[in-house]
Write an enzyme that holds these catalytic residues in place. Sequence first.
Site, PDB file in Angstrom:
ATOM      1  N   CYS A  31       0.840  -1.194   0.000  1.00 25.67           N
ATOM      2  CA  CYS A  31       0.000   0.000   0.000  1.00 25.67           C
ATOM      3  C   CYS A  31       0.876   1.245   0.000  1.00 25.67           C
ATOM      4  O   CYS A  31       1.819   1.345   0.792  1.00 25.67           O
ATOM      5  CB  CYS A  31      -0.924  -0.002   1.215  1.00 25.67           C
ATOM      6  SG  CYS A  31      -1.914   1.501   1.376  1.00 25.67           S
ATOM      7  N   CYS A  91      -5.776   3.488 -13.024  1.00 22.97           N
ATOM      8  CA  CYS A  91      -4.306   3.541 -12.917  1.00 22.97           C
ATOM      9  C   CYS A  91      -3.741   2.487 -11.981  1.00 22.97           C
ATOM     10  O   CYS A  91      -2.523   2.385 -11.821  1.00 22.97           O
ATOM     11  CB  CYS A  91      -3.852   4.921 -12.456  1.00 22.97           C
ATOM     12  SG  CYS A  91      -4.421   5.342 -10.788  1.00 22.97           S
ATOM     13  N   CYS A 134      -4.584   0.018   0.133  1.00 20.33           N
ATOM     14  CA  CYS A 134      -5.313  -1.097   0.761  1.00 20.33           C
ATOM     15  C   CYS A 134      -6.738  -0.672   1.097  1.00 20.33           C
ATOM     16  O   CYS A 134      -7.094   0.510   1.041  1.00 20.33           O
ATOM     17  CB  CYS A 134      -4.573  -1.579   2.006  1.00 20.33           C
ATOM     18  SG  CYS A 134      -4.525  -0.368   3.335  1.00 20.33           S
ATOM     19  N   CYS A 176      -7.134   1.844   4.184  1.00 17.02           N
ATOM     20  CA  CYS A 176      -6.785   3.222   3.843  1.00 17.02           C
ATOM     21  C   CYS A 176      -7.814   3.835   2.901  1.00 17.02           C
ATOM     22  O   CYS A 176      -8.093   5.033   2.962  1.00 17.02           O
ATOM     23  CB  CYS A 176      -5.395   3.280   3.215  1.00 17.02           C
ATOM     24  SG  CYS A 176      -4.060   2.851   4.362  1.00 17.02           S
ATOM     25  N   CYS A 207      -9.243   9.210  -6.855  1.00 19.25           N
ATOM     26  CA  CYS A 207      -7.912   8.598  -6.804  1.00 19.25           C
ATOM     27  C   CYS A 207      -6.841   9.680  -6.680  1.00 19.25           C
ATOM     28  O   CYS A 207      -6.921  10.719  -7.334  1.00 19.25           O
ATOM     29  CB  CYS A 207      -7.679   7.755  -8.057  1.00 19.25           C
ATOM     30  SG  CYS A 207      -6.013   7.048  -8.165  1.00 19.25           S
ATOM     31  N   SER A 227      21.898  26.794  21.670  1.00 16.98           N
ATOM     32  CA  SER A 227      22.147  26.678  23.112  1.00 16.98           C
ATOM     33  C   SER A 227      23.518  27.227  23.464  1.00 16.98           C
ATOM     34  O   SER A 227      24.506  26.968  22.777  1.00 16.98           O
ATOM     35  CB  SER A 227      22.052  25.209  23.551  1.00 16.98           C
ATOM     36  OG  SER A 227      22.933  24.400  22.799  1.00 16.98           O
ATOM     37  N   ASP A 260      21.643  29.133  29.255  1.00 16.13           N
ATOM     38  CA  ASP A 260      21.576  28.335  30.472  1.00 16.13           C
ATOM     39  C   ASP A 260      22.428  28.906  31.593  1.00 16.13           C
ATOM     40  O   ASP A 260      22.427  28.373  32.701  1.00 16.13           O
ATOM     41  CB  ASP A 260      22.013  26.891  30.177  1.00 16.13           C
ATOM     42  CG  ASP A 260      21.130  25.877  30.868  1.00 16.13           C
ATOM     43  OD1 ASP A 260      19.947  26.179  31.091  1.00 16.13           O
ATOM     44  OD2 ASP A 260      21.633  24.787  31.210  1.00 16.13           O
ATOM     45  N   LYS A 311      21.875  19.801  32.582  1.00 12.51           N
ATOM     46  CA  LYS A 311      22.772  20.468  31.638  1.00 12.51           C
ATOM     47  C   LYS A 311      22.120  20.705  30.271  1.00 12.51           C
ATOM     48  O   LYS A 311      21.005  21.188  30.174  1.00 12.51           O
ATOM     49  CB  LYS A 311      24.063  19.664  31.522  1.00 12.51           C
ATOM     50  CG  LYS A 311      24.803  19.541  32.851  1.00 12.51           C
ATOM     51  CD  LYS A 311      26.121  18.794  32.718  1.00 12.51           C
ATOM     52  CE  LYS A 311      26.826  18.720  34.070  1.00 12.51           C
ATOM     53  NZ  LYS A 311      28.097  17.973  34.002  1.00 12.51           N
ATOM     54  N   ASP A 330      23.183  13.127  22.988  1.00  8.57           N
ATOM     55  CA  ASP A 330      22.828  12.996  21.579  1.00  8.57           C
ATOM     56  C   ASP A 330      22.748  11.535  21.153  1.00  8.57           C
ATOM     57  O   ASP A 330      21.773  11.112  20.508  1.00  8.57           O
ATOM     58  CB  ASP A 330      23.826  13.760  20.712  1.00  8.57           C
ATOM     59  CG  ASP A 330      25.270  13.508  21.135  1.00  8.57           C
ATOM     60  OD1 ASP A 330      25.499  12.655  22.000  1.00  8.57           O
ATOM     61  OD2 ASP A 330      26.176  14.167  20.590  1.00  8.57           O
TER      62      ASP A 330
END
Length: 966
Positions: free
Chosen positions: A9, A32, A37, A40, A52, A251, A287, A428, A665
């Site tokens: 799909c 086309c 599905c 959906c 469509c 930051s 900060d 921090k 990170d």
Amino acid sequence: MMQPETPICNTCGEHIGLASDGTGVFVACHECNFPICKSCLEYEINEGHTACIQCSTPYDVSLTKVGVAEKEPVKDAGVHARTVSTVSTVDSDMIDEGGNPIWKNRVESWKDKKNKKKKKGGGKVAKEVQVPVDQHIEEKQQSADPNAMQPLSQIIPIPKSQIAPYRTVIILRLIILGLFFHYRITNPVESSYGLWLTSVICEIWFAISWVLDQFPKWSPINRITFTDELSARYEREGEPSELAAVDFFVSTVDPLKEPPLITANTVLSILAVDYPVDKVSCYVSDDGAAMLTFESLVETAEFARKWVPFCKRFSIEPRAPEFYFSQKIDYLKDKVQPSFVKERRAMKRDYEEYKVRVNALVAKAQKTPEEGWTMQDGTPWPGNNPRDHPGMIQVFLGHSGAHDIEGNELPRLVYVSREKRPGYQHHKKAGAENALVRVSAVLTNAPYILNLDCDHYLNNSKAVREAMCFLMDPQVSRDVCYIQFPQRFDGIDRSDRYANRNTVFFDVNMKGLDGIQGPVYVGTGCVFYRQALYGYGPQSLPTLPSPSSSSSCCCGPKKPKKDLEEFKRDARRDDLNAAIFNLKEIESYDDYERSLLISQMSFEKTFGMSSVFIESTLMENGGLAESANPATMINEAIHVISCGYEEKTAWGKEIGWIYGSVTEDILTGFKMHCRGWRSIYCMPVRPAFKGSAPINLSDRLHQVLRWALGSVEIFLSRHCPLWYGWGGGRLKLLQRLAYINTIVYPFTSLPLVAYCTLPAICLLTGKFIIPTLSNLAAVWFLCLFLSIITTSVLEIRWSGVSIEELWRNEQFWVIGGVSAHLFAVFQGFLKMLAGVDTNFTVTAKAADDQEFGELYMIKWTTVLIPPTTLLVLNLVGVVAGFSDALNKGYEAWGPLFGKVFFAFWVILHLYPFLKGLMGRQNRTPTIVILWSVLLASVFSLVWVKIDPFVSKGDSSLTQGCIAIDC
């Protein structure tokens, strides 16, 4: 049963399935054959999309169970439903037996109630910003031309002529390693068993480390973007721009260590970005609550009124004035406007005056008054105590602020300093970023967030458009959590002595990860999908296998046994289902009922006590809620950055930047990948961002020490990739190997230090770690060296990195391994197990005011001790080895060359460290000093050996003179 060959799909990514009569594949559009599905399709028809997407042919309503007139909400909207997914043991309570998060039902129920209320009131069904991303894009595509379906990006695989030999050599190297270790283990050195055993253990660890680093590079890819196609699709002439909004995060902490002028250049490059101004907001987190940062932003906002229109009028690059005016290029190239030269001179003069004002503020801030700082109106600065102050927010520029000198609107600039109080854990940088997430959600709530360090400016004004080519492409963005750009740096010495550019990591390893599940998050230069930061899973979340689906071919399906924990989970689900059933009885509600609804849905336990912020999290496409009151927005923003807001919530645990490591990170990206998200690596031709890197040896080692310490902290936490996230099955194996490598690499320092000590011990004791080589053993050693060299050559071939960059990376791997990584391991264990936080101070000893003067600055720190010791040991060992060979005669020279080669391997890898340790040395090259000492020692020994002043006929005297034992 669904056939494996059924198409996928285009909307949800699942198999389409068979038609209701079971005769073939389900087809929604017979014109086309657009793949969609049945679930959906039902959702599209319920939402009023009866044609469509691809060819605009009306759908056959009889294919679905409900018609267009039936407007009942769909119970399970597939990819259009909001999902939350976590993989830890605690969070598995929020997942039902099919693997789908139960928050989906709550959010959909909330949306249904809101839609019903609006229908009864005769208003619009939904505000534009609340339309789901997929639906919004599909609606636009229906009314667009056929070119709207063109991709916005393309994957460029590595040519088979380059990748096939590379993979072949990797497999061959793995086989050779196995044969090599078979020889090493089955041929011990009895005379030096301890040295042999140590060397074998170290070599096995190095092999494991190589596997963890090598195999995630198995499928590298390149990508290209089509920014022109993005503009054609979302910026039609005469219509408002439909590009998604972006909130920039910058930051900073201490303006005396992070110069305000550098931060200001980053902010100016953001304000001048090539993007619709109403779609850009810049949030600066201070900060340290420094008045210097605030006042420099006031000056920056004023200067931006001149700088931004100048940048856009003449399309200059980069748009950070300090770096633009310092370029040594022909600035007249491609500039045809006759007024450019005059305006450039005037702008440079304005910038120099602006620098004088900012530097005056810096000079004034060097000495803090006893009574503290006061603002221009005479009131005390609220942040005089950086550890005990209220939250502060100031909005500059923007829609209602000052316009530029040409009368045009400028992007919004917001100063934010979160509340600090004694007794609270502030976490921090990660805590500061989470505060910005909440503030921006209340004030602008852009669907995407781009975070930068204060010293990383936009080098490419189209960087945001590059990212949007992935994030606004419906075929690509369904499960993308962030777009990571490579880091590039200014001000690095030409030879890149300490591998500051990290070219091998950014141009080799990250490309390899992009071919698996995406690059790791490296802390800056990253565009996030805001919903991914909120702990939600991707829209195309893979379903977990249900235990009841297991079956046996002989005995049929087996009924799974439930333990006590599963019974508790079922009970919780029953309680939640009952709560949701009660919520469905509410047909109409006011503000009080809305806040009660949100509280009842337990959102406050996750996001905190702010109904405004919680309501913003339910808007998949960003934008402010209809109920938002502009008069109270600042007060609400102050509330969400209070120091106690995160108490007893999921902030830092499951949502936002994750706490628990100084390298937040890596941890944050890892959690997103565990939820099933993937990331994308974007490498535009012109680098998107540029920053600064420490080129001094001590500063560089302390930077690496911090990274390695964060990896050790993750290794000792519950988020360790060795055991975290296996239950969900959403983190790919090679991606997990890459994350394991990021947290175990500091431990390589232990075998590396031992291995670098072995050559000196062998030279001083006359023993060796390898027995006398047979012809077969020599073949294995030769094949191993050839495979290592061939792997490197082929890696250079497909990645484009140079031999010098690869060699510098190899050298600093040894330098960092025997210094910073070693200290990080011990410091990490002391911190995590004993609660002892050890800091290593850096003291400046000398400086040079010429170009790259910092490179030659000598700073003493304890991190320098281990590599210095290894250098001295190996140099002494070489001298002792030559003296021993001179005493023993010709038969000792053969074994000596093997030992000396081993020692020179260590010395060559530590040579940049030795060069930095010796400084400039009155401009005498370090290599000259090194070779002079070595050759002088060797020739002195040879001179004593031959002793030309002793008569050759006096044998007795000769025997007495040559008995040298060094």
